[in-house]
Design an enzyme around this catalytic site. Structure first.
Site, PDB file in Angstrom:
ATOM      1  N   ARG A  94      43.996 -27.098  20.611  1.00 21.24           N
ATOM      2  CA  ARG A  94      43.199 -26.382  19.734  1.00 21.24           C
ATOM      3  C   ARG A  94      43.927 -26.606  18.323  1.00 21.24           C
ATOM      4  O   ARG A  94      43.069 -26.852  17.306  1.00 21.24           O
ATOM      5  CB  ARG A  94      43.010 -25.100  19.999  1.00 21.24           C
ATOM      6  CG  ARG A  94      42.271 -24.937  21.338  1.00 21.24           C
ATOM      7  CD  ARG A  94      42.311 -23.392  22.131  1.00 21.24           C
ATOM      8  NE  ARG A  94      43.726 -22.622  21.912  1.00 21.24           N
ATOM      9  CZ  ARG A  94      43.774 -21.328  22.187  1.00 21.24           C
ATOM     10  NH1 ARG A  94      42.653 -20.701  22.351  1.00 21.24           N
ATOM     11  NH2 ARG A  94      44.892 -20.996  22.283  1.00 21.24           N
ATOM     12  N   HIS A 111      46.705  -9.143  19.666  1.00 22.66           N
ATOM     13  CA  HIS A 111      45.743 -10.141  20.308  1.00 22.66           C
ATOM     14  C   HIS A 111      45.002 -11.065  19.070  1.00 22.66           C
ATOM     15  O   HIS A 111      45.352 -12.095  19.086  1.00 22.66           O
ATOM     16  CB  HIS A 111      44.755  -9.358  21.145  1.00 22.66           C
ATOM     17  CG  HIS A 111      43.998 -10.229  21.950  1.00 22.66           C
ATOM     18  ND1 HIS A 111      44.257 -11.586  22.309  1.00 22.66           N
ATOM     19  CD2 HIS A 111      42.633  -9.867  22.573  1.00 22.66           C
ATOM     20  CE1 HIS A 111      43.208 -11.940  22.876  1.00 22.66           C
ATOM     21  NE2 HIS A 111      42.324 -10.913  23.136  1.00 22.66           N
ATOM     22  N   SER A 116      41.159  -8.893  25.660  1.00 25.45           N
ATOM     23  CA  SER A 116      39.749  -8.757  25.581  1.00 25.45           C
ATOM     24  C   SER A 116      39.004  -9.267  26.635  1.00 25.45           C
ATOM     25  O   SER A 116      38.123  -8.383  27.132  1.00 25.45           O
ATOM     26  CB  SER A 116      39.280  -9.642  24.353  1.00 25.45           C
ATOM     27  OG  SER A 116      39.835 -11.133  24.593  1.00 25.45           O
ATOM     28  N   ASP A 153      46.576 -20.475  16.318  1.00 27.18           N
ATOM     29  CA  ASP A 153      46.370 -19.729  14.854  1.00 27.18           C
ATOM     30  C   ASP A 153      47.318 -20.322  13.862  1.00 27.18           C
ATOM     31  O   ASP A 153      47.198 -19.926  12.624  1.00 27.18           O
ATOM     32  CB  ASP A 153      46.963 -18.412  15.296  1.00 27.18           C
ATOM     33  CG  ASP A 153      46.134 -17.878  16.355  1.00 27.18           C
ATOM     34  OD1 ASP A 153      44.905 -17.696  16.098  1.00 27.18           O
ATOM     35  OD2 ASP A 153      46.816 -17.242  17.260  1.00 27.18           O
ATOM     36  N   HIS A 156      54.113 -19.827  22.504  1.00 24.04           N
ATOM     37  CA  HIS A 156      52.863 -19.210  23.213  1.00 24.04           C
ATOM     38  C   HIS A 156      53.489 -18.901  24.757  1.00 24.04           C
ATOM     39  O   HIS A 156      54.499 -19.631  25.090  1.00 24.04           O
ATOM     40  CB  HIS A 156      52.102 -20.677  23.704  1.00 24.04           C
ATOM     41  CG  HIS A 156      50.748 -19.957  24.246  1.00 24.04           C
ATOM     42  ND1 HIS A 156      50.417 -19.987  25.450  1.00 24.04           N
ATOM     43  CD2 HIS A 156      49.322 -19.938  23.334  1.00 24.04           C
ATOM     44  CE1 HIS A 156      49.081 -19.712  25.531  1.00 24.04           C
ATOM     45  NE2 HIS A 156      48.685 -19.466  24.438  1.00 24.04           N
TER      46      HIS A 156
END
Length: 436
Positions: free
Chosen positions: A318, A263, A233, A364, A309
């Site tokens: 996060r 994504h 993005s 996520d 990751h």
């Protein structure tokens, strides 16, 4: 324009001189090598793009302008945008000025709602989001001033104006899309007394008697603000913007990249997995049951969503921030307990399997379950929420690239035959060198 504009105007000559001096003094220095595997592998790891807003460190995670993201978890998204643009956190006066800048630009044109309501009922929320952004391109100050003629050193000012306009309306547009798509009623009006994140949460129309949903949305918007310049993005937005397409064109393009399943859909997949676990065991499984299920999933050739990751080699900070939120707000919720138990079991199983470089959870792994807890259960909307946050990074990068006069992006492409021939010749040369 407010204090953000004034601070960027002060920084502009210093930043331009810095870039000019680097190119002048070190323009021929080699900073990266490219392998055949990288050429065919999506250019992963190739150093060929400058992004000063954030970096991802393997042993630290996301670092925004020198601040580890974990240190920013209590900051408002507006503060993060100021930080992304200037490298400085705003003081109270500068924050108030930026919030006022956004409020003054926050009215959503009626034609945007007409466009959204005219789309087919089964239109995807991300298609609606990208279309709404693009429909506002007619308001671009950058395009208007470029058409009239302006010096290239002034490009950043209308780019900032467009970015502020876009960021100002995105919460109401995104919340309206949720209301329209889910048929929950008419879009709700913005409340000028609320901050950017709280206003977004309020306009979704979900019950929030404790105020913790507002806190979760603020946290979500802050944690997803930026992620270097090479993700799909951000890079798409950068490339489109480098042609001097205005921020409405560029951010809409970036959202189209975010919509891709590789994504922006990861938190949906993670939530599906947690629900799958809950349904299988009719609640929270024991540690042994969950370990067995993780092994069963891996042995079936599937992955554990939310673990691993491309860059990180530690637990994503996060994820830690979301986990701390869940531990404080909903420690006994079944979904959160499954997320927590997965966190304590999955890395050890992945280490035992020995096939992954990073066995730790990413952002996520827990975010979707928290959204689900507060009643945001429509999976296909989650990427829009991601997009509202990531617009902070896209817009700040656009403004800085116009301020620095970054040229059009135009990497050289080669044919497969050329690559094979060049690689073969390089292999012959290397082999000859070894025999001497």
């Amino acid at each position: 324009m407010g204090k953000l504009h004034d601070r960027l105007a002060e920084q502009a000559p210093v930043l331009r001189d810095k870039i000019h001096n680097v190119v002048t003094e070190h323009g021929t220095a080699v900073v990266s090598e490219v392998t055949v595997s990288q050429v065919f592998g999506g250019m992963r790891g190739v150093k060929g793009l400058v992004c000063d807003t954030s970096i991802v460190e393997p042993d630290k995670g996301l670092v925004v302008r020198g601040f580890p993201i974990g240190d920013l978890k209590k900051r408002l998204p507006e503060e993060i945008f100021y930080l992304l643009c200037t490298g400085e956190l705003p003081d109270a006066e500068a924050l108030a000025s930026l919030q006022q800048d956004l409020r003054q630009r926050a009215e959503v044109p009626s034609y945007v709602w007409n466009v959204l309501k005219s789309l087919p009922p089964d239109a995807h929320p991300m298609a609606m989001f990208s279309t709404a952004i693009l429909s506002m391109e007619r308001e671009s100050v950058f395009r208007k001033r470029y058409s009239e003629g302006m010096h290239k050193t002034d490009y950043w000012e209308p780019a900032l104006e467009d970015s502020l306009r876009l960021l100002a309306v995105l919460p109401e547009v995104a919340a309206g899309i949720y209301r329209i798509h889910t048929r929950k009623g008419e879009p709700l009006p913005s409340n000028p007394d609320l901050d950017w994140g709280a206003d977004f949460a309020s306009m979704l129309g979900l019950p929030d008697p404790t105020g913790e949903f507002h806190n979760l949305i603020r946290l979500y918007l802050t944690l997803h603000c930026d992620h270097e310049g090479g993700n799909v993005s951000a890079f798409t937005c950068h490339t489109v913007g480098s042609a001097l397409s205005d921020p409405f064109y560029a951010v809409s393009a970036g959202m189209n990249g975010l919509a891709g399943p590789l994504h922006g859909l990861a938190n949906q997949e993670c939530l599906h997995f947690v629900l799958e676990v809950r349904n299988k065991y009719k609640g929270v499984p024991t540690g042994d049951q969950l370990r067995e299920y993780v092994w069963e999933t891996l042995n079936d050739g599937r992955v554990i969503p939310g673990y691993g990751h491309a860059v990180l080699r530690v637990t994503d900070p996060r994820f830690t921030a979301f986990h701390e939120f869940g531990d404080r707000v909903c420690p006994n919720d079944e979904m959160f307990r499954i997320v927590d138990r997965l966190f304590h079991i999955t890395p050890q199983v992945l280490k035992e399997q020995g096939k992954v470089k990073d066995p730790w959870p990413n952002v996520d792994a827990g975010s979707g379950s928290l959204l689900y807890l507060f009643g945001l259960t429509e999976f296909d909307y989650y990427t829009v929420l991601f997009g509202v946050s990531r617009a902070l990074g896209m817009c700040s990068q656009l403004v800085l690239n116009r301020l620095l006069g970054t040229p059009i992006t135009r990497p050289k492409s080669v044919s497969t035959d050329w690559l094979i021939k060049t690689a073969s010749n390089a292999g012959v040369t290397a082999a000859s060198g070894r025999t001497k």
